[in-house]
Design an enzyme around this catalytic site. Structure first.
Site, PDB file in Angstrom:
ATOM      1  N   CYS A 291       0.848  -1.094  -0.019  1.00 19.32           N
ATOM      2  CA  CYS A 291       0.025   0.034   0.045  1.00 19.32           C
ATOM      3  C   CYS A 291       0.898   1.229   0.192  1.00 19.32           C
ATOM      4  O   CYS A 291       1.835   1.311   0.679  1.00 19.32           O
ATOM      5  CB  CYS A 291      -0.946  -0.165   1.325  1.00 19.32           C
ATOM      6  SG  CYS A 291      -1.995   1.491   1.257  1.00 19.32           S
TER       7      CYS A 291
ATOM      8  N   ASP B 181      -2.759  -1.634  -2.752  1.00 22.41           N
ATOM      9  CA  ASP B 181      -3.752  -0.762  -2.672  1.00 22.41           C
ATOM     10  C   ASP B 181      -2.851   0.573  -2.814  1.00 22.41           C
ATOM     11  O   ASP B 181      -2.263   1.205  -1.988  1.00 22.41           O
ATOM     12  CB  ASP B 181      -4.461  -0.753  -1.051  1.00 22.41           C
ATOM     13  CG  ASP B 181      -5.494   0.472  -1.084  1.00 22.41           C
ATOM     14  OD1 ASP B 181      -5.667   1.374  -1.961  1.00 22.41           O
ATOM     15  OD2 ASP B 181      -5.814   0.487   0.216  1.00 22.41           O
TER      16      ASP B 181
END
Length: 634
Positions: free
Chosen positions: A585, A630
């Site tokens: 992420c 992400d």
């Protein structure tokens, strides 16, 4: 006995109806006069002209804006043009029977995903067998919006183009692609002009001069409705978000830092909001008051900001109510108009039409054109200095743009998404966000992120509109499965939720936890090591087995998370062989690419694989949803 049974039946009917109204009933059941009127913009009026449908899928509103621009220009080229959101278009029936030219404009969300409104359309085309579905009567072309910083670039547009061809459709014109990391609007304008010119010649349409004027009429009202959204009747969404109170808002960086990163908690007690660690929190921001009144002053509407109004289509237009409800002008400027977007060419074209000074009108017309001189002028006046619409209106003082046209031309304010930084297993009544506040300078002046600064300025007790967007960035269903978590800076947000979820399972003795490596990085240990106590406690308490910290600027040579991953290559590969999941992420432009390369190198070295086998190994991880990202492009 008969009376008793009758009473029971009546009671059950009333009970079930109450459940239906509260839990199932949708917006269609709402008879409130303030609800959105029917939108007929996607309905053709049969007038003999060649039909052209602009079909779009949009996440932030840009693809929708491009669709509206293309619709206007297609009418100018002599087509009977309408624009349709793909969510309102059934590929099973509408697409197969559509006798219009289809110009599909699709944005790609994140790393190759369809936008929310295009999900059903995507799933239908993906799963449909060729033997039972045909688009042989469909004539089409496609334009895609994407960002080349992501690994999967233009995933949705290329998918639609390929599927339309696969099912027998006829491609009328080459696919166009716009890169948000480059010159997307210019790429769209060039493709649009070439495509419409080609189609006009092919179908022998007669171009016509279309006067630039408002498509709606504005009516001032006596009532004073200032609420921008209806209260949600079910699960909050982008049409009816939930107005949540701020429970906590605190600065995470040290006082002497020149940056700002905040932790915000929202109240979701007694709501129907459900979330998992790894989902996204959507926040509807409000524009800065100073900027709002700067626009209001230039447009000459300061005295009207507290007045309620409605915008309805003119008789010759087939569009529904412009806003979903009647609001004050101030509310519209606060919630609905993106006032911080870089000036677009359609706005400049309209400025030219309402400039009283001929020299300003000529320059603006040139700037809005697709000529080489026009591109250079746009680059010089707009792109490089970073001019917003308000900057352009101030620079070209003879422009007297009608308020209605200004509202029509401004991009719609879109919700901003943040990776949720909490787990409902530990925080069932609140939802947390980790936000890096955006501030920067351009030649035209100081700029700030509309959402991040809005969140930064919220006080405890203030309210904001929110909802949750589901993602596939979730921990494995089996807690025993090993996990490798990589999230420097604010990329730690969903990983914080993962730590909370694992801690809850451990404390409640609901499951045995598998090995977990956490890689975190920031600039300085003493400045921006956010949530350091939580990370250290997680390792100490056995929530994670290994904590790897990279402080890039605390020594002469910079150390990033990918360097620590490389140092732990044998352990990483061993976990992968045991079925570990990898979670990444953060920044897509640099970090994600560097981490991806490092992991690829580890697999090649530790597995003794050649390039082909290494790629197959990585593809298998991604296919089995064991390599999850992400990431976002700055």
């Amino acid at each position: 006995l008969l009376k008793d049974n009758l009473f029971i039946v009546v009671f059950l009917c009333v009970f079930l109806f109450a459940i239906y109204k509260f839990f199932i009933a949708t917006d269609d059941d709402d008879s409130d006069s303030s609800s959105e009127e029917e939108d007929n913009s996607n309905v053709f009026v049969d007038d003999g002209r060649v039909k052209l449908r602009v079909l779009y899928g949009s996440q932030t509103g840009t693809a929708e804006d491009y669709a509206k621009m293309l619709q206007t220009d297609a009418i100018r080229y002599g087509f009977n043009a309408v624009s349709t959101c793909v969510a309102e278009y059934d590929p099973a029936t509408d697409l197969t029977s559509d006798d219009s030219i289809i110009v599909a404009i699709f944005a790609t969300y994140g790393d190759g995903e369809p936008t929310d409104d295009a999900r059903d359309f995507y799933d239908f085309l993906k799963d449909q067998p060729k033997s039972s579905y045909s688009l042989k009567n469909v004539n089409y072309t496609v334009f895609g919006l994407g960002n080349s910083q992501y690994k999967i670039y233009q995933g949705m547009a290329r998918f639609v183009d390929k599927k339309f061809e696969h099912f027998g459709g006829t491609r009328l014109f080459k696919r166009g692609e716009g890169d948000a990391d480059a010159l997307m609007e210019e790429e769209f304008d060039d493709w649009k002009a070439e495509m419409l010119g080609f189609l006009s010649q092919k179908y022998e349409t007669t171009p016509q001069e279309v006067k630039i004027e408002p498509k709606h009429q504005l009516t001032w009202l006596d009532n004073a409705n200032v609420v921008p959204f209806n209260a949600p009747r079910g699960i909050p969404d982008n049409k009816m978000p939930y107005l949540s109170k701020v429970l906590v808002n605190k600065q995470l960086l040290e006082e002497d830092s020149d940056r700002s990163t905040i932790h915000v908690e929202f109240d979701i007690k007694d709501t129907r909001i459900r979330y998992e660690a790894g989902d996204h929190l959507a926040v509807f921001p409000k524009n800065n008051k100073t900027l709002i009144y700067k626009y209001a002053s230039r447009l000459g509407v300061k005295e009207n900001m507290d007045k309620t109004f409605r915008m309805t289509p003119k008789e010759d237009e087939r569009r529904g109510h412009y806003f979903s409800r009647e609001v004050t002008l101030k509310t519209a400027f606060e919630h609905f108009l993106d006032l911080t977007h870089l000036t677009r060419k359609n706005f400049i074209r309209a400025m030219a039409a309402f400039a009283s000074k001929k020299d300003e009108a000529r320059e603006l017309e040139e700037m809005a054109s697709t000529s080489e001189k026009g591109k250079q002028l746009f680059d010089k006046i707009v792109r490089k200095p970073g001019r917003l619409p308000i900057d352009m209106l101030i620079k070209y003082e003879s422009v007297d743009m009608p308020l209605v046209l200004f509202i029509e031309l401004m991009p719609r304010m879109a919700p901003r998404y943040y990776s949720i930084a909490s787990s409902k297993k530990m925080h069932p009544d609140s939802i947390h966000a980790l936000v890096a506040v955006v501030r920067y300078e351009v030649p035209c002046g100081k700029r700030e992120g509309v959402a991040s600064t809005y969140l930064e300025n919220l006080k405890v007790g203030d309210e904001a509109y929110i909802y949750v967007r589901e993602s596939n960035f979730h921990l494995p269903p089996n807690p025993k499965v090993p996990v490798i978590m990589i999230g420097p800076g604010t990329g730690f947000a969903p990983l914080r939720g993962f730590l909370q979820q694992r801690r809850a399972l451990k404390e409640k003795k609901q499951a045995e936890l598998g090995h977990a490596h956490l890689f975190f990085g920031c600039r300085h240990r003493d400045e921006d090591f956010i949530y350091n106590d939580e990370m250290k406690a997680a390792q100490q308490d056995g929530v994670i087995t290994n904590l790897h910290l990279a402080f890039s600027r605390d020594q002469k040579e910079k150390i990033y998370v990918q360097h620590l991953i490389a140092q732990n290559g044998p352990a990483i590969f061993k976990l992968l062989e045991q079925g570990a999941y990898i979670y990444i992420c953060g920044d897509a432009k640099y970090m994600e690419k560097d981490v991806h390369k490092t992991i690829t190198d580890i697999i090649a070295k530790e597995g003794n694989f050649n390039e082909y086998d290494t790629e197959k190994y990585m593809q298998k991880l991604e296919k089995n949803m064991r390599y999850l990202k992400d990431v976002w492009a700055p």
